[in-house]
Design a protein around this motif. Structure first.
Motif, PDB file in Angstrom:
ATOM      1  N   LEU A  45       0.935  -1.303  -0.053  1.00  0.00           N
ATOM      2  CA  LEU A  45       0.054   0.053  -0.032  1.00  0.00           C
ATOM      3  C   LEU A  45       0.990   1.258  -0.002  1.00  0.00           C
ATOM      4  N   ARG A  46       2.009   1.124   0.888  1.00  0.00           N
ATOM      5  CA  ARG A  46       2.728   2.367   0.657  1.00  0.00           C
ATOM      6  C   ARG A  46       3.384   2.661  -0.701  1.00  0.00           C
ATOM      7  N   VAL A  47       3.813   1.633  -1.350  1.00  0.00           N
ATOM      8  CA  VAL A  47       4.364   1.816  -2.583  1.00  0.00           C
ATOM      9  C   VAL A  47       3.150   2.254  -3.724  1.00  0.00           C
ATOM     10  N   MET A  48       2.042   1.867  -3.520  1.00  0.00           N
ATOM     11  CA  MET A  48       1.049   2.258  -4.383  1.00  0.00           C
ATOM     12  C   MET A  48       0.635   3.870  -3.957  1.00  0.00           C
ATOM     13  N   ARG A  49       0.784   4.290  -2.676  1.00  0.00           N
ATOM     14  CA  ARG A  49       0.468   5.681  -2.577  1.00  0.00           C
ATOM     15  C   ARG A  49       1.724   6.724  -3.025  1.00  0.00           C
ATOM     16  N   LYS A  50       2.927   6.095  -2.920  1.00  0.00           N
ATOM     17  CA  LYS A  50       3.770   6.723  -3.481  1.00  0.00           C
ATOM     18  C   LYS A  50       3.946   6.860  -5.222  1.00  0.00           C
ATOM     19  N   SER A  51       3.330   5.837  -5.572  1.00  0.00           N
ATOM     20  CA  SER A  51       3.337   5.942  -7.232  1.00  0.00           C
ATOM     21  C   SER A  51       2.372   6.946  -7.577  1.00  0.00           C
ATOM     22  N   VAL A  52       1.308   7.114  -7.058  1.00  0.00           N
ATOM     23  CA  VAL A  52       0.210   7.908  -7.295  1.00  0.00           C
ATOM     24  C   VAL A  52       0.733   9.239  -7.024  1.00  0.00           C
ATOM     25  N   GLU A  53       1.382   9.567  -5.975  1.00  0.00           N
ATOM     26  CA  GLU A  53       2.305  10.954  -5.594  1.00  0.00           C
ATOM     27  C   GLU A  53       2.924  11.239  -6.735  1.00  0.00           C
ATOM     28  N   THR A  54       3.828  10.261  -7.186  1.00  0.00           N
ATOM     29  CA  THR A  54       4.917  10.639  -8.169  1.00  0.00           C
ATOM     30  C   THR A  54       4.106  10.619  -9.388  1.00  0.00           C
ATOM     31  N   GLY A  55       3.337   9.994  -9.955  1.00  0.00           N
ATOM     32  CA  GLY A  55       2.501  10.300 -10.996  1.00  0.00           C
ATOM     33  C   GLY A  55       1.768  11.499 -11.382  1.00  0.00           C
ATOM     34  N   MET A 106       9.617   3.782 -15.556  1.00  0.00           N
ATOM     35  CA  MET A 106      10.423   2.666 -14.947  1.00  0.00           C
ATOM     36  C   MET A 106      10.697   2.851 -13.606  1.00  0.00           C
ATOM     37  N   GLY A 107       9.536   3.602 -13.147  1.00  0.00           N
ATOM     38  CA  GLY A 107       9.278   3.620 -11.487  1.00  0.00           C
ATOM     39  C   GLY A 107       8.967   2.586 -10.801  1.00  0.00           C
ATOM     40  N   LYS A 108       9.061   2.712  -9.412  1.00  0.00           N
ATOM     41  CA  LYS A 108       8.550   1.402  -8.589  1.00  0.00           C
ATOM     42  C   LYS A 108       6.889   1.364  -8.279  1.00  0.00           C
ATOM     43  N   ILE A 109       6.545   0.236  -8.749  1.00  0.00           N
ATOM     44  CA  ILE A 109       5.019   0.134  -8.490  1.00  0.00           C
ATOM     45  C   ILE A 109       4.645  -1.264  -8.262  1.00  0.00           C
ATOM     46  N   VAL A 110       3.349  -1.563  -7.887  1.00  0.00           N
ATOM     47  CA  VAL A 110       3.233  -2.990  -7.523  1.00  0.00           C
ATOM     48  C   VAL A 110       2.327  -3.473  -8.557  1.00  0.00           C
ATOM     49  N   ALA A 111       2.663  -4.707  -8.969  1.00  0.00           N
ATOM     50  CA  ALA A 111       2.136  -5.505 -10.185  1.00  0.00           C
ATOM     51  C   ALA A 111       0.813  -5.834  -9.594  1.00  0.00           C
TER      52      ALA A 111
END
Length: 287
Positions: A45-55, A106-111
Motif C-alpha cells: 500500500l505504501r508503494v501504491m501511495r507513492k506511485s500515485v503521488e509521483t505520477g 521505470m518507476g516503482k509500482i505494485v504489479a
C-alpha cells in the motif's frame, strides 16, 4: 481447482468478510502470521501511495516520450472543479494514469496483478479511501479481497497479456478492484463476486496490442478505463444488481477466449493498434 464461490460460501456461513476468509486461507497456506501478512500488504500500500503521488506530479516522461504528464492534466482539471464526471470518477482516472505512467517511466509500482495493469487497483481503492474517509486497515482488508480474487484468476485462467490478451491484465485488475471496492464500501461477500463478474464480463475479448512493443500505448489509458469499469461494476453490485454468470465461470471464459486469440493480438505488437499507420510510424521512430 479453487473457486471464489467457495470462499464466498464460507464467508456467508461463518459471518465473515471475504477478506477475512482469504487472510485465514493465506495464513495456513503460507504458514505466516496474520501480523506478517498485513505488514507485507501495508508495504504494498505504501508503494501504491507513492506511485500515485509521483505520477500526479507530472514531472516524469518515459524514454519514448509517449507517456507522462497526462495524470497531472486530469488532476488539474479535477482540482479546478471542471470535471465532467465528478470528483470520484476523475480522481480515479487521474490516479490510474499516474501509476501507469510511473511504470512506463521505470518507476516503482505494485504489479496488481501485472505491471501493465498496475494503475487500476490503487486508483479505485485510494479514491474511495479519500471519498469515504475509511481507515487504512479497511483498505488493507480490501487489498486482501483483491489479492484473493487474483489468486483464483491466475489459477483458473491467467493474468498475462502474452497468454490471454489485455483482458487477462486490465480485465483481471478491473475485477479485482471491483471486488475490493465493494468490500471497502461495506458490501457483502456475494456482492464482491457479482462486482468482479460484471467488471470482467465488460473486458472479455480485449486484445493486447502495445504500439512499438512498449507498455505505454494504449496500455496506460486502459488503466483509467479499467478503473472506471471497476467502479461501475461495484456500484451496480452494491445496488443489488447480480451477475447472471457466476464469477468463476466468467474467469474460465476469459481463459478460453485467451486461448482462442491469435498470437498477433497477444503482446506481440503484430496486430491491433500496433499495426495502424500511426502505430507503425511510432515504432519506426524508435529504430
Amino acid at each position: 481447482m479453487r473457486a471464489y464461490e467457495d470462499w464466498v460460501i464460507e464467508a456467508e456461513t461463518r459471518g465473515l468478510k471475504i477478506s477475512e476468509v482469504i487472510v485465514q486461507n493465506q495464513m495456513e497456506e503460507l504458514e505466516q502470521s496474520e501480523q506478517a501478512l498485513f505488514e507485507r500488504m501495508r508495504q504494498n500500500l505504501r508503494v501504491m501511495r507513492k506511485s500515485v503521488e509521483t505520477g500526479l506530479s507530472g514531472e516524469r516522461r518515459s524514454l519514448s516520450g509517449l507517456v507522462g504528464g497526462d495524470a497531472a492534466k486530469v488532476e488539474g482539471r479535477r482540482k479546478r472543479g471542471e470535471s465532467l464526471v465528478g470528483e470520484l470518477m476523475s480522481g480515479a482516472i487521474a490516479r490510474a494514469l499516474a501509476v501507469a505512467e510511473v511504470n512506463a517511466c521505470m518507476g516503482k509500482i505494485v504489479a496488481a496483478p501485472t505491471a501493465g495493469s498496475c494503475g487500476v487497483l490503487p486508483a479505485v481503492l485510494l479514491t474511495i479511501e479519500e471519498d469515504r474517509r475509511v481507515s487504512e486497515q479497511a483498505v488493507l482488508h480490501a487489498l486482501f479481497t483483491a489479492a484473493g480474487l487474483g489468486i483464483i484468476i491466475a489459477e483458473r485462467a491467467n493474468v498475462s497479456g502474452a497468454e490471454g490478451g489485455c483482458q487477462a491484465e486490465i480485465g483481471s485488475a478491473a475485477a479485482m478492484a471491483a471486488a475490493a471496492a465493494v468490500e471497502l464500501a461495506g458490501g457483502s461477500p456475494r456482492q464482491t463476486a457479482d462486482a468482479a463478474a460484471i467488471a470482467m464480463k465488460s473486458m472479455l475479448g480485449l486484445v493486447c496490442d502495445p504500439v512499438g512493443g512498449l507498455v505505454e500505448v494504449p496500455c496506460v489509458k486502459r488503466n483509467a478505463t479499467g478503473a472506471i469499469i471497476a467502479l461501475t461494476a461495484a456500484e451496480m453490485a452494491l445496488s443489488g444488481v447480480k451477475s447472471a454468470i457466476p464469477v468463476d465461470e466468467v474467469i474460465d471464459t476469459m481463459g478460453q477466449i485467451g486461448k482462442q486469440m491469435p498470437c498477433t493480438l497477444k503482446e506481440t505488437a503484430q496486430g491491433g493498434l500496433a499495426v495502424t499507420p500511426t502505430g507503425r510510424r511510432i515504432q519506426a521512430d524508435f529504430l
